[in-house]
Scaffold this active site. Structure first.
Site, PDB file in Angstrom:
ATOM      1  N   SER A 100      39.567  35.118   0.129  1.00 52.50           N
ATOM      2  CA  SER A 100      38.240  34.514   0.110  1.00 52.50           C
ATOM      3  C   SER A 100      38.363  33.212  -0.668  1.00 52.50           C
ATOM      4  O   SER A 100      38.836  33.209  -1.816  1.00 52.50           O
ATOM      5  CB  SER A 100      37.250  35.477  -0.547  1.00 52.50           C
ATOM      6  OG  SER A 100      35.942  35.035  -0.322  1.00 52.50           O
ATOM      7  N   GLU A 101      37.957  32.100  -0.062  1.00 48.63           N
ATOM      8  CA  GLU A 101      38.345  30.801  -0.605  1.00 48.63           C
ATOM      9  C   GLU A 101      37.679  30.444  -1.928  1.00 48.63           C
ATOM     10  O   GLU A 101      38.054  29.466  -2.563  1.00 48.63           O
ATOM     11  CB  GLU A 101      38.137  29.684   0.425  1.00 48.63           C
ATOM     12  CG  GLU A 101      36.697  29.417   0.815  1.00 48.63           C
ATOM     13  CD  GLU A 101      36.321  30.131   2.109  1.00 48.63           C
ATOM     14  OE1 GLU A 101      36.903  31.202   2.390  1.00 48.63           O
ATOM     15  OE2 GLU A 101      35.439  29.623   2.826  1.00 48.63           O
ATOM     16  N   ASN A 102      36.707  31.243  -2.355  1.00 47.15           N
ATOM     17  CA  ASN A 102      36.148  31.000  -3.686  1.00 47.15           C
ATOM     18  C   ASN A 102      37.053  31.502  -4.797  1.00 47.15           C
ATOM     19  O   ASN A 102      36.722  31.347  -5.974  1.00 47.15           O
ATOM     20  CB  ASN A 102      34.749  31.624  -3.816  1.00 47.15           C
ATOM     21  CG  ASN A 102      34.734  33.103  -3.536  1.00 47.15           C
ATOM     22  OD1 ASN A 102      35.368  33.571  -2.584  1.00 47.15           O
ATOM     23  ND2 ASN A 102      34.035  33.860  -4.352  1.00 47.15           N
ATOM     24  N   GLY A 103      38.197  32.110  -4.421  1.00 48.59           N
ATOM     25  CA  GLY A 103      39.184  32.427  -5.455  1.00 48.59           C
ATOM     26  C   GLY A 103      39.584  33.880  -5.562  1.00 48.59           C
ATOM     27  O   GLY A 103      39.835  34.376  -6.669  1.00 48.59           O
TER      28      GLY A 103
ATOM     29  N   SER B 192      43.201  28.214  -4.798  1.00 45.77           N
ATOM     30  CA  SER B 192      42.790  28.845  -3.554  1.00 45.77           C
ATOM     31  C   SER B 192      43.060  27.921  -2.363  1.00 45.77           C
ATOM     32  O   SER B 192      43.573  28.354  -1.324  1.00 45.77           O
ATOM     33  CB  SER B 192      41.304  29.186  -3.615  1.00 45.77           C
ATOM     34  OG  SER B 192      40.908  29.859  -2.448  1.00 45.77           O
TER      35      SER B 192
END
Lengths: 218, 241, 241, 218
Positions: free
Chosen positions: D46-49, D88
């Site tokens: 998930s690209e928020n980390g 990320s």
């Protein structure tokens, strides 16, 4: 008389301010840590990835995983942090280190510094020095004023390959504390017992001597 | 189902696929945090013509220095070298190509390689031999040079702990270049002191996520010290006491 | 002797020096990990003409959205906006300048700003409106655009724990942009849930070293959730059970 | 009959391989997580980390500090790791994610994708989509084949502002699984009960139909 290595470090330490993050190179600069005034706090950054370098370990404390940029075993001070090399140089390159102290072979009136290579003789590499001189706004170079043979290291133009261009403003030698400004060396202080004439004689680049030059207080 | 289990059983397996003339990125600073046994395995394999990317090149009989006697290294990209006699001999004789790179630029080149950043500007090296042949550009009145990323066919890494998924934790200043090198290898091989169960590492405290890691092996390490500097044990001598 | 003690006692002190037309970088993703009270303090101060750099712009009555009604924001640099009506109204009316920036590019711009990298190349946005007016260059046969770093007059950060030296630890996905923003502020202000004693944080597990941090304040947080998605509590319904 | 959202997700899930790191966008893509075959392991980024996204939390497990890129509350799977947004996107931009699944408004025969903006109508921003399409080699776009009014979304040239140029090779719509190659759409599979003629009719860009086109197996 010319300053000893310890005395150079002692004078540099007077430039430290409370709350400074400081990177000390190899050679004379690490000795500065021994003269941090009691009434201020300073944190030492070691570019291999340590902020908050402590004193050397006791035999019992030695840890192969904990060294400084000079590859010496060290300890961590309270509040230390560890990070990778990219983060370490983000700090350095990004201008977050308040003061950098490092040695040099030569500096010149334009603030150029040569410190990492003597062609044909010494080709070990620049390590972190190029990043340090490019990243820091506040740099003190420590060096002997001249070679054993009396050849000045404060030049009109550096003769060796440069470590950095136009980035040095302060030089502390065994004879003098010098500021670089407007393409000239400016004599700020002289070592105790060292005459202005001696300093002029051993300074190759243009040296401005303005008014009475005080002796350093050590 | 192999899933994300990246643990391999032997060093031969760990370095399988390494062939002549490849580029290998190695973690470590001096002799601290170096992948000792992965280096030894390269020595054993006898792979030649390697381009090595590492901050240093070890000493005569330890670290990357062990790859020198059999002339396994064609070129080294490093910031500080020459801590050993054979290195200097090969370099002076022109048998070994050396590309000196500022330490911070080297670290950033590895990070960029792993992060899909092909090039970046830095003030480091402007006006020095490092800038030769590189584009210089001014931003906000200051000059910077363009530096390109580095990617390796292999990255060899030393971590403290790993789980089977390849999540890594480093210890103290043995971290150094390792997390960066880990991102920049097409095949990233990690040797560790301890392999722990999946779930044992706190997700908030993993230094290198397993996505960057292809193989993990547990080893034992000499951890040689270059400069053994100490202070007296007597606490009365410590400053302020 | 203040030394490295960065703890301040009031939010007024925390945001002292913020004046009209400054650039403020804010951590957070959506409403997760946002510096709630520092934002409220900016609202209270009434500072105007701000350029805000943040992945999002909050919602109508929470997060950076609270700076909209009094028109405190002149420009926002973000990757995803418009979760609130007033934002859309101001944007459509041309009262608010919006510079849409891809999320990864935004993160990298902050990191670059903190790391003294004035610009870098990325493939993100090539051939899209994001590339307008930017240099395109080919490396290894692929096109990339040149993106410049961002530096803020202030960075406002939410962390989980701090010590008095400003060393920070973040919690779960509340980390997001915070560590990057922290490096890119000329003055970096951090609010935390807990201030611990110096030495209590494991040096190996500090996410943001104190060197990036100027001020620390302890706050209390609402931590509003945007999308409350759940699964039934009955474990028998969980997959595989 | 046209595939439901769940069926689209189900078909996409067949493209997953054991050991894949996968980023699922918003809309249909997250549903793919419900159809991961039992005999393989996949980690969701998930690209928020967050790498290793787990299922939704129970009421008791809800944690405001733990969300996915769609801002939904989630949990962590075993072996998960947390990182900052730069890290990320280093993963994403650096090509470390094995498969990206995301939605779109339009794709065209040259692999262009438009997914983030309808000028004058929808200007919310690209979020991480531009990085995802530029960074991933292996992308599956999920979308309805045509609008409710029968306007094709598979075009000769995208009409909306692009999210990425020349980066899409696979599209799964409610009607067909299509490959993009050599500046053409290639029909690989059709939804059960959907005729090749229907697909041709609703595909604006050049569509190559080579031999017998099999129905998808769901």
């Amino acid at each position: 008389m010319a300053l000893s290595r310890e005395q150079i470090a002692q004078r540099v330490a007077q430039e430290l301010k409370d709350g400074y993050y400081v990177n000390l190179g190899i050679g004379i600069p690490p000795l500065v840590a021994n003269f941090i005034p009691d009434d201020i706090e300073v944190m030492l950054q070691s570019e291999n990835g340590l902020l908050g370098m402590g004193q050397f370990p006791t035999e019992d404390e030695i840890d192969a995983d904990l060294i400084n940029a000079g590859k010496q075993t060290v300890t961590m001070a309270a509040g230390a942090s560890i990070f990778d090399s990219a983060e370490s140089f983000a700090m350095i390159r990004g201008g977050h280190v308040d003061l950098t102290v490092l040695g040099a072979f030569e500096v010149d009136v334009n603030g150029n510094i040569a410190s990492y290579m003597i062609p044909g003789k010494l080709i070990k590499g620049m390590g972190g020095a190029m990043d340090l001189v490019a990243g820091a706004d506040n740099i003190i170079v420590t060096m002997t004023h001249a070679s054993k043979h009396g050849v000045s290291k404060l030049l009109s133009n550096c003769t060796l390959p440069l470590t950095g261009k136009g980035c040095i403003k302060k030089v502390l030698t065994d004879l003098a504390f010098i500021e670089i400004r407007d393409g000239k060396f400016h004599l700020l202080e002289r070592a105790p017992g060292v005459s202005v004439e001696e300093i002029i004689k051993l300074t190759d680049g243009e040296l401005v001597v303005s008014g009475e030059i005080a002796e350093m207080k050590l | 189902m192999a899933g994300f289990d990246k643990v391999v059983a032997s060093y031969a397996e760990a370095m399988a696929g390494l062939t002549d003339n490849m580029t290998v990125i190695a973690g470590g600073f001096g002799l601290c945090g170096i992948p000792e046994n992965l280096i030894s395995e390269i020595e054993r394999k006898g792979t030649k013509g390697l381009t090595l990317v590492s901050n240093n090149c070890g000493v005569d009989d330890f670290g990357l220095g062990v790859l020198l006697p059999n002339r396994q290294i064609k070129k080294i990209i490093a910031s500080y070298v020459g801590e050993n006699a054979e290195f200097e001999r090969q370099m002076m004789a022109g048998e070994l190509e050396v590309e000196l790179t500022p330490q911070g630029t080297l670290a950033e080149k590895m990070r960029a390689g792993g992060a899909g950043i092909p090039a970046f500007f830095t003030a480091t090296g402007v006006g020095t031999p490092v800038a030769d042949g590189k584009e210089v550009r001014s931003f906000n009145g200051r000059d910077y040079i363009l530096e390109e990323a580095i990617v390796g066919d292999f990255a060899i890494i030393k971590a403290w702990k790993a789980d089977r998924y390849g999540n890594l934790v480093f210890r103290k200043t043995a971290r150094n270049f390792n997390p960066l090198a880990a991102t920049a290898g097409k095949i990233t091989v990690v040797e560790v002191e301890e392999i722990v169960e999946v779930g044992e590492l706190d997700p908030d405290q993993i230094h290198t996520p397993g996505i960057y890691v292809n193989r993990v092996i547990q080893g034992s390490f000499e951890k040689r010290i270059e400069q053994r500097t100490t202070r007296p044990a007597d606490p009365l001598i410590a400053k302020g006491a």
